[in-house]
Write a protein that holds these residues in place. Sequence first.
Motif, mmCIF file in Angstrom:
data_model
loop_
_atom_site.group_PDB
_atom_site.id
_atom_site.type_symbol
_atom_site.label_atom_id
_atom_site.label_comp_id
_atom_site.label_asym_id
_atom_site.label_seq_id
_atom_site.Cartn_x
_atom_site.Cartn_y
_atom_site.Cartn_z
ATOM 1 N N GLY A 51 0.886 -1.223 0.138
ATOM 2 C CA GLY A 51 0.156 -0.008 0.077
ATOM 3 C C GLY A 51 0.720 1.370 -0.011
ATOM 4 N N LEU A 52 2.154 1.108 0.059
ATOM 5 C CA LEU A 52 3.023 2.150 0.268
ATOM 6 C C LEU A 52 3.922 2.452 -0.901
ATOM 7 C CD1 LEU A 52 4.363 1.817 3.891
ATOM 8 C CD2 LEU A 52 2.797 3.373 2.976
ATOM 9 N N GLN A 53 4.268 0.941 -1.463
ATOM 10 C CA GLN A 53 5.385 0.786 -2.688
ATOM 11 C C GLN A 53 4.953 -0.222 -3.251
ATOM 12 O OE1 GLN A 53 8.804 2.345 -2.854
ATOM 13 N NE2 GLN A 53 8.330 1.710 -4.791
ATOM 14 N N GLY A 54 4.469 0.332 -4.734
ATOM 15 C CA GLY A 54 4.002 -0.728 -5.761
ATOM 16 C C GLY A 54 5.160 -1.923 -5.927
ATOM 17 N N LEU A 55 4.819 -3.031 -6.594
ATOM 18 C CA LEU A 55 5.683 -4.055 -6.802
ATOM 19 C C LEU A 55 5.295 -4.766 -8.203
ATOM 20 C CD1 LEU A 55 7.991 -5.821 -5.456
ATOM 21 C CD2 LEU A 55 6.239 -7.447 -4.579
ATOM 22 N N ILE A 56 6.426 -5.131 -8.655
ATOM 23 C CA ILE A 56 5.989 -5.675 -10.266
ATOM 24 C C ILE A 56 5.348 -6.818 -10.217
ATOM 25 C CG2 ILE A 56 8.617 -6.789 -10.100
ATOM 26 C CD1 ILE A 56 8.832 -6.332 -12.933
ATOM 27 N N ASP A 59 0.479 -5.404 -9.822
ATOM 28 C CA ASP A 59 -0.279 -4.142 -10.169
ATOM 29 C C ASP A 59 -1.624 -3.998 -9.342
ATOM 30 O OD1 ASP A 59 1.734 -3.993 -12.583
ATOM 31 O OD2 ASP A 59 0.934 -6.102 -12.504
ATOM 32 N N ILE A 60 -2.483 -5.177 -9.331
ATOM 33 C CA ILE A 60 -3.827 -4.732 -8.880
ATOM 34 C C ILE A 60 -4.019 -5.044 -7.542
ATOM 35 C CG2 ILE A 60 -6.189 -5.589 -9.167
ATOM 36 C CD1 ILE A 60 -5.177 -4.496 -11.417
ATOM 37 N N TYR A 61 -3.157 -5.998 -6.858
ATOM 38 C CA TYR A 61 -3.033 -5.917 -5.430
ATOM 39 C C TYR A 61 -2.689 -4.742 -4.612
ATOM 40 C CZ TYR A 61 -2.351 -7.997 -0.780
ATOM 41 O OH TYR A 61 -2.484 -8.143 0.593
ATOM 42 N N SER A 62 -1.527 -4.446 -5.204
ATOM 43 C CA SER A 62 -1.087 -3.090 -4.762
ATOM 44 C C SER A 62 -1.938 -1.982 -4.821
ATOM 45 C CB SER A 62 0.483 -2.705 -5.524
ATOM 46 O OG SER A 62 0.889 -1.588 -5.008
ATOM 47 N N ALA A 63 -2.574 -1.824 -5.829
ATOM 48 C CA ALA A 63 -3.482 -0.848 -6.197
ATOM 49 C C ALA A 63 -4.557 -0.833 -5.116
ATOM 50 C CB ALA A 63 -4.095 -0.722 -7.754
ATOM 51 N N SER A 64 -5.165 -2.085 -4.820
ATOM 52 C CA SER A 64 -6.191 -2.006 -3.799
ATOM 53 C C SER A 64 -5.575 -1.970 -2.426
ATOM 54 C CB SER A 64 -6.736 -3.796 -3.766
ATOM 55 O OG SER A 64 -5.929 -4.586 -3.250
ATOM 56 N N LYS A 65 -4.435 -2.019 -2.030
ATOM 57 C CA LYS A 65 -3.964 -1.703 -0.671
ATOM 58 C C LYS A 65 -3.553 -0.066 -0.866
ATOM 59 C CE LYS A 65 -4.068 -5.404 1.638
ATOM 60 N NZ LYS A 65 -5.097 -5.755 2.605
ATOM 61 N N PHE A 66 -3.283 0.320 -1.938
ATOM 62 C CA PHE A 66 -2.848 2.021 -1.948
ATOM 63 C C PHE A 66 -4.391 2.433 -1.652
ATOM 64 C CE2 PHE A 66 0.894 4.096 -3.991
ATOM 65 C CZ PHE A 66 1.747 2.869 -3.705
ATOM 66 N N ALA A 67 -5.280 2.159 -2.166
ATOM 67 C CA ALA A 67 -6.916 2.429 -1.998
ATOM 68 C C ALA A 67 -7.168 2.375 -0.485
ATOM 69 C CB ALA A 67 -7.818 1.877 -2.875
#
Lengths: 222, 222
Positions: A51-56, A59-67
Motif C-alpha cells: 500500500g506504500l510501494q508498488g511491486l512488479i 499491479d492490482i493487489y498493490s492498487a487495492s492496498k493503496f486505495a
Amino acid sequence: MIGPVESQSVAAMKGLFDTNFFGLVRLVREIFPDMKRRRRGHIVVMSSVLGLQGLIFNDIYSASKFAVEGFCESLALQALKFGVNISLIEPGPVVTEFERKLYEEAASMDLSAVDQETLDIFQGFYMAYSKDVFMVLGQSPDEVAEHTAKVIMVEKPPFRYQTNSLYTPMTTLKHADPTGNLPLNAFHQMVFQHDRLFKASLSLLKMLQWRKRRDVSYNKSP
Amino acid sequence: MIGPVESQSVAAMKGLFDTNFFGLVRLVREIFPDMKRRRRGHIVVMSSVLGLQGLIFNDIYSASKFAVEGFCESLALQALKFGVNISLIEPGPVVTEFERKLYEEAASMDLSAVDQETLDIFQGFYMAYSKDVFMVLGQSPDEVAEHTAKVIMVEKPPFRYQTNSLYTPMTTLKHADPTGNLPLNAFHQMVFQHDRLFKASLSLLKMLQWRKRRDVSYNKSP
C-alpha cells in the motif's frame, strides 16, 4: 493476485477490490457513526507495504492496498476530531497457506495472452526470486499478530505501523525523491542489472536472520 | 465525489472506481503489449495530489487516485525493462465546470444519515474553506495542460510530476514521518485549532498569487 496485467480479467480485479477495499469501506460505514457518537474508538486496518510501494507483477493487489491507505488517510482527520483513532498495519511478506495457494494459482494460470519476454521475467525471474524473498524476509502470522496487539494496546496509536523492519529501506527510497525516479531506477538496477549482487544480499540477509532467530530462541530459554 | 462516507452509496463509489481506476487499467491493457513489442512508448496518466495525500471528505475520490498511483508504480518497473515510460501528472485543485458541478451536487445531496456535528464540519467548515482554497491555489486547465505537454516532450520523463508548487508542502509533510502522525496532527491543528491562522495564510497566499499573476502578465506584454 499476482501476474502480468494482460493475463487478468477485469472481473477478477473487481472481485479483489470488492474484498480488499469495499469490504473495508462497508465495515467502516457500519461502525464509524457509533464511534463518533461515543467519541471513542480505534479502527485497526490490515494494509500492506504494497500500500506504500508498488511491486512488479502485483499491479492490482498493490492498487487495492493503496486505495485502503488513501481512504484511511482521508478519514483519519475527521476521526481525530471525534477522538477516534485509525491505524494502518503494514506487514511485508507473511508466510501462510494463502501465500502458498497464490503460488499454486500462478503456476497454473492462463498466460496465453502474454508475450514471451514478459513471461520469462514473470516465471523465470519474479517467481524464482519471490520464494527466496519470502524465505528471507517473511514473517509468521504470529509475529504480525504480536505487532498488531502492540498497536491496539498502546496509548497513542501510530497512524502507520510497518511490522517488518527489513522492508523499511524500500519504502524509505520512495520518500527520498518526490519524482519517484530514484526508487524506480534503483529497483531496476538491483533486479535487472545487478542480479548477482541482489542474490548475494538475499543470502547475507538469510544468514543474519537465521542468527537473529537463533539468538532470540537462546534468550527465550536461557 | 465529496462528502461524509455515511451519505454515499457503495454503488456510486464503485461507479467512481470504474471510471478513475478500471478505466485506466482497461486502457493500459490495450496499449501496453504493443508498446512492449515496439520497445517504445510513454503512458501519461492523469493522477492527482489526492493520490499522494488523503483529504477530509474526499475518502473515495482519494482512494481511487491512490489506486492509480499503486497500479502505475507496480507497472513502471516492468515498463522500464522494455524501454516504456510511465508518468503520473498530479495536479492540485483545477478550476473547471466539473468542480462547480461537484459543489452543486454537494449542496443538494442526501445527508439524512449523517450526524449533526459531522454535517457542521462538512457544510459550515469544509465547503466554506474549500472554495477559498480553490480560489487561492486553483490552476486553470491550460496551466495543467502546459505542464503535461512539458512532461510529454522532455527526453527523460519523470515518474511523478506535481503541477502545482503551492501544494508541495502538504505532500512533503507526509514524507517526513513514516508513522503518518506528523501530517495528521499538523492538519488537525491547522484546520481545527488554528483556523484563524489558516484563514490568514490563505489571504496572504491569495495576495502573493495575485501579484505573481500580475507580474507574469506584465512580462508577457512589456
